[in-house]
Scaffold this motif. Structure first.
Motif, mmCIF file in Angstrom:
data_model
loop_
_atom_site.group_PDB
_atom_site.id
_atom_site.type_symbol
_atom_site.label_atom_id
_atom_site.label_comp_id
_atom_site.label_asym_id
_atom_site.label_seq_id
_atom_site.Cartn_x
_atom_site.Cartn_y
_atom_site.Cartn_z
ATOM 1 N N GLN A 75 70.535 106.552 64.714
ATOM 2 C CA GLN A 75 70.770 106.191 66.123
ATOM 3 C C GLN A 75 71.246 104.751 66.254
ATOM 4 O OE1 GLN A 75 68.018 107.704 65.000
ATOM 5 N NE2 GLN A 75 67.438 109.375 66.351
ATOM 6 N N ALA A 78 74.816 104.457 64.875
ATOM 7 C CA ALA A 78 75.807 105.038 65.780
ATOM 8 C C ALA A 78 76.157 104.073 66.916
ATOM 9 C CB ALA A 78 75.296 106.356 66.343
ATOM 10 N N GLU A 79 75.161 103.319 67.397
ATOM 11 C CA GLU A 79 75.429 102.354 68.463
ATOM 12 C C GLU A 79 76.393 101.266 67.993
ATOM 13 O OE1 GLU A 79 72.036 100.750 70.439
ATOM 14 O OE2 GLU A 79 71.093 102.723 70.638
ATOM 15 N N ASP A 81 78.482 101.604 65.260
ATOM 16 C CA ASP A 81 79.725 102.260 64.851
ATOM 17 C C ASP A 81 80.621 102.577 66.043
ATOM 18 O OD1 ASP A 81 79.307 102.188 62.143
ATOM 19 O OD2 ASP A 81 78.418 104.201 62.030
ATOM 20 N N ALA A 82 80.044 102.714 67.211
ATOM 21 C CA ALA A 82 80.832 103.031 68.397
ATOM 22 C C ALA A 82 81.867 101.937 68.695
ATOM 23 C CB ALA A 82 79.915 103.213 69.603
ATOM 24 N N TYR A 83 81.597 100.715 68.248
ATOM 25 C CA TYR A 83 82.510 99.600 68.488
ATOM 26 C C TYR A 83 83.420 99.316 67.301
ATOM 27 C CZ TYR A 83 79.588 98.817 72.532
ATOM 28 O OH TYR A 83 78.907 98.987 73.702
#
Length: 127
Positions: A75, A78-79, A81-83
């Motif tokens: 989790q 992913a936060e 990796d979103a950028y």
């Protein structure tokens, strides 16, 4: 009359037995410093699930340790990796001041406990 050699069995037949008993007693009584270190590293269960405590523990890690922990929690990874790559650069520069508690609040108790164990493992590797 020649003096007996201190370390031979000629002068003292029970020296080897005495030395073996002393060594066994010493090893049984004196605590191992490695075990003491591992006990110091363990986090209490109540604090292990507190997001503010986990945030401080995360911020106290160096970058390599922090990256290992962040890659191990899907989790949180992913936060970032979103950028994309810019997100990882931002995190590398600001992870010690960033407020991770909001992201940690979203994790369930099992994931928080896993995160606490990962932090302990990351700290133990570099000691």
């Amino acid at each position: 009359m020649p003096l007996p050699n201190r370390f031979s069995n000629q002068g003292c037949p029970f020296f080897a037995l005495f030395f073996a008993l002393f060594l066994a007693f010493f090893l049984a009584v004196v605590p191992c410093p490695v075990m003491a270190q591992q006990e110091d590293l363990a986090m209490p269960d109540a604090k292990a699930t507190d997001s503010k405590f986990l945030e401080k523990e995360l911020q106290s890690l160096d970058w390599a340790q922090f990256r290992f922990v962040l890659h191990s929690v899907p989790q949180l990874r992913a936060e970032v990796d979103a950028y994309g790559p810019l997100g990882w650069q931002y995190v590398e520069r600001h992870y010690r001041r960033y407020g991770w508690s909001r992201s940690l609040d979203k994790l369930d108790q099992a994931r928080r406990r896993e995160l606490a164990d990962l932090i302990v493992r990351a700290k133990a590797v570099t000691r």
